[in-house]
Design a protein around this motif. Structure first.
Motif, PDB file in Angstrom:
ATOM      1  N   ASP A 245      13.799  -1.570  -8.677  1.00 19.12           N
ATOM      2  CA  ASP A 245      14.293  -0.224  -9.234  1.00 19.12           C
ATOM      3  C   ASP A 245      13.890   0.749  -8.554  1.00 19.12           C
ATOM      4  O   ASP A 245      13.931   2.071  -8.654  1.00 19.12           O
ATOM      5  N   CYS A 246      12.801   0.492  -7.300  1.00 23.41           N
ATOM      6  CA  CYS A 246      12.601   1.561  -6.403  1.00 23.41           C
ATOM      7  C   CYS A 246      13.744   2.537  -5.977  1.00 23.41           C
ATOM      8  O   CYS A 246      14.249   2.211  -5.086  1.00 23.41           O
ATOM      9  N   PRO A 247      13.485   3.925  -6.289  1.00 22.45           N
ATOM     10  CA  PRO A 247      14.800   4.720  -5.860  1.00 22.45           C
ATOM     11  C   PRO A 247      14.369   5.069  -4.133  1.00 22.45           C
ATOM     12  O   PRO A 247      15.466   5.509  -3.602  1.00 22.45           O
ATOM     13  N   ASP A 248      13.256   5.000  -3.590  1.00 27.65           N
ATOM     14  CA  ASP A 248      13.129   5.259  -2.128  1.00 27.65           C
ATOM     15  C   ASP A 248      13.071   4.185  -1.367  1.00 27.65           C
ATOM     16  O   ASP A 248      12.447   3.183  -1.358  1.00 27.65           O
ATOM     17  N   ASP A 249      14.418   4.562  -0.457  1.00 26.13           N
ATOM     18  CA  ASP A 249      14.983   3.258   0.335  1.00 26.13           C
ATOM     19  C   ASP A 249      15.474   3.557   1.366  1.00 26.13           C
ATOM     20  O   ASP A 249      16.610   3.556   1.607  1.00 26.13           O
ATOM     21  N   PRO A 250      14.696   4.263   2.295  1.00 27.40           N
ATOM     22  CA  PRO A 250      15.248   4.671   3.767  1.00 27.40           C
ATOM     23  C   PRO A 250      15.853   3.753   4.518  1.00 27.40           C
ATOM     24  O   PRO A 250      16.547   4.252   5.342  1.00 27.40           O
ATOM     25  N   TYR A 251      15.562   2.423   4.431  1.00 30.26           N
ATOM     26  CA  TYR A 251      16.364   1.455   5.262  1.00 30.26           C
ATOM     27  C   TYR A 251      17.575   0.959   4.732  1.00 30.26           C
ATOM     28  O   TYR A 251      18.008  -0.145   5.199  1.00 30.26           O
ATOM     29  N   ASN A 252      17.794   1.147   3.400  1.00 30.89           N
ATOM     30  CA  ASN A 252      18.916   0.526   2.817  1.00 30.89           C
ATOM     31  C   ASN A 252      19.008  -1.028   2.732  1.00 30.89           C
ATOM     32  O   ASN A 252      19.789  -1.697   2.910  1.00 30.89           O
ATOM     33  N   VAL A 253      17.451  -1.370   2.396  1.00 28.51           N
ATOM     34  CA  VAL A 253      17.534  -2.768   1.869  1.00 28.51           C
ATOM     35  C   VAL A 253      17.043  -3.182   0.700  1.00 28.51           C
ATOM     36  O   VAL A 253      16.363  -4.294   0.543  1.00 28.51           O
ATOM     37  N   THR A 254      17.223  -2.219  -0.330  1.00 22.05           N
ATOM     38  CA  THR A 254      16.807  -2.750  -1.686  1.00 22.05           C
ATOM     39  C   THR A 254      18.025  -2.583  -2.750  1.00 22.05           C
ATOM     40  O   THR A 254      18.923  -1.859  -2.359  1.00 22.05           O
ATOM     41  N   VAL A 255      18.193  -3.536  -3.501  1.00 17.52           N
ATOM     42  CA  VAL A 255      19.002  -3.467  -4.603  1.00 17.52           C
ATOM     43  C   VAL A 255      18.417  -3.770  -5.869  1.00 17.52           C
ATOM     44  O   VAL A 255      17.530  -4.289  -5.867  1.00 17.52           O
ATOM     45  N   THR A 256      18.905  -3.045  -6.871  1.00 15.33           N
ATOM     46  CA  THR A 256      18.355  -2.862  -8.068  1.00 15.33           C
ATOM     47  C   THR A 256      18.578  -4.211  -8.844  1.00 15.33           C
ATOM     48  O   THR A 256      19.680  -4.961  -8.531  1.00 15.33           O
ATOM     49  N   PRO A 257      17.932  -4.787  -9.738  1.00 14.85           N
ATOM     50  CA  PRO A 257      18.238  -6.003 -10.582  1.00 14.85           C
ATOM     51  C   PRO A 257      19.480  -5.858 -11.196  1.00 14.85           C
ATOM     52  O   PRO A 257      20.354  -7.050 -11.176  1.00 14.85           O
ATOM     53  N   ALA A 258      19.976  -4.712 -11.689  1.00 16.63           N
ATOM     54  CA  ALA A 258      21.406  -4.642 -12.250  1.00 16.63           C
ATOM     55  C   ALA A 258      22.274  -4.724 -11.251  1.00 16.63           C
ATOM     56  O   ALA A 258      23.531  -5.534 -11.786  1.00 16.63           O
TER      57      ALA A 258
END
Length: 263
Positions: free
Chosen positions: A40-53
């Protein structure tokens, strides 16, 4: 880690295979999804994170279309038998701890498997190769073994996440060969797959991976001519990928050279 913004029948059971002259006819080309961190980390400068939801909804989209997520090892074995229809390769780059704590329970609930690409020189460390953004913990030995025990494939992402196309011969050899040996010792099994950091490869890097004894390697695009299974293309999946975007990416996979072609 790599920043890339690249992509089914609606039935509970796979449709029967059509035949041509008594032989099975292949369905749509299989594809491989590329994930990284799940948090759920909102800081994602490289577009490599998705939230669990978001991951939960994306997996539900696959399941709702009769698709099943599998490791790359399983996908290639199915392709060799001509039974890859209805399968989607699932990969998670970098080996973040949240693969085991967050993604793994979701995958197991649906009967999915996946490949997690681990940095063998940073086991128990953090994503120090990223100059900006949050520090995130990487899987330790216990986490890697938990993934294997749960039926996931553990494969190599090198030692320290360096661009192999810019590495010296010695560094290239260490990143590719030493990482395989270290991971094999951790999981007490063979390591079949490799993933090029940043998705960067050339003929020299692909040849090093082949000579190191791997059976396949993942990139983003298909890579130089003749690489074959040592430059398997993938489709980047991010937080913005709703069901509509997933459908488009899937349909355009072959057009954009991101499909895993039959053999």
């Amino acid at each position: 880690m790599v920043a890339d913004t690249s992509t089914v029948p609606r039935t509970a059971e796979p449709l029967p295979e059509p035949t041509v002259e008594g032989r099975p006819k292949r369905g749509p080309a299989a594809w491989v999804a590329m994930y990284h961190s799940v948090s759920d980390c909102p800081d994602d400068p490289y577009n490599v994170t998705v939230t669990p939801a978001r991951l939960e909804r994306q997996l539900a989209w696959m399941a709702g279309r009769g698709l099943r997520g599998v490791s790359v090892r399983e996908l290639l074995a199915a392709r060799a038998r001509g039974t890859e229809r209805g399968l989607v390769g699932l990969t998670f780059d970098d080996g973040y701890t949240d693969f085991v704590t967050t993604a793994l329970p979701m995958l197991r609930r649906r009967g999915f498997t996946a490949t997690v690409f681990v940095l063998a020189g940073l086991i128990g460390g953090e994503n120090a190769w990223e100059p900006i953004g949050p520090r995130k913990p990487l899987l330790d030995v216990d986490g890697i073994r938990r993934a294997v025990a749960a039926g996931m494939e553990v494969a190599s992402h090198g030692l320290t996440h360096v661009d192999l196309t810019k590495a010296t011969d010695d560094v290239l050899h260490n990143e590719v060969t030493d990482s395989r040996h270290r991971l094999a010792a951790v999981i007490d099994d063979d390591v079949e797959g490799f993933c090029y950091p940043y998705g960067h490869l050339d003929e020299r890097a692909a040849d090093a991976v082949r000579r190191a004894g791997y059976r396949y390697a993942c990139s983003i695009t298909a890579g130089p001519a003749g690489c074959g299974d040592f430059a398997l293309p993938r489709i980047h999946i991010g937080q913005a990928d709703t069901s509509v975007r997933l459908e488009l990416k899937h349909r355009l996979a072959r057009v954009h050279g991101r499909a895993l072609e039959a053999v």
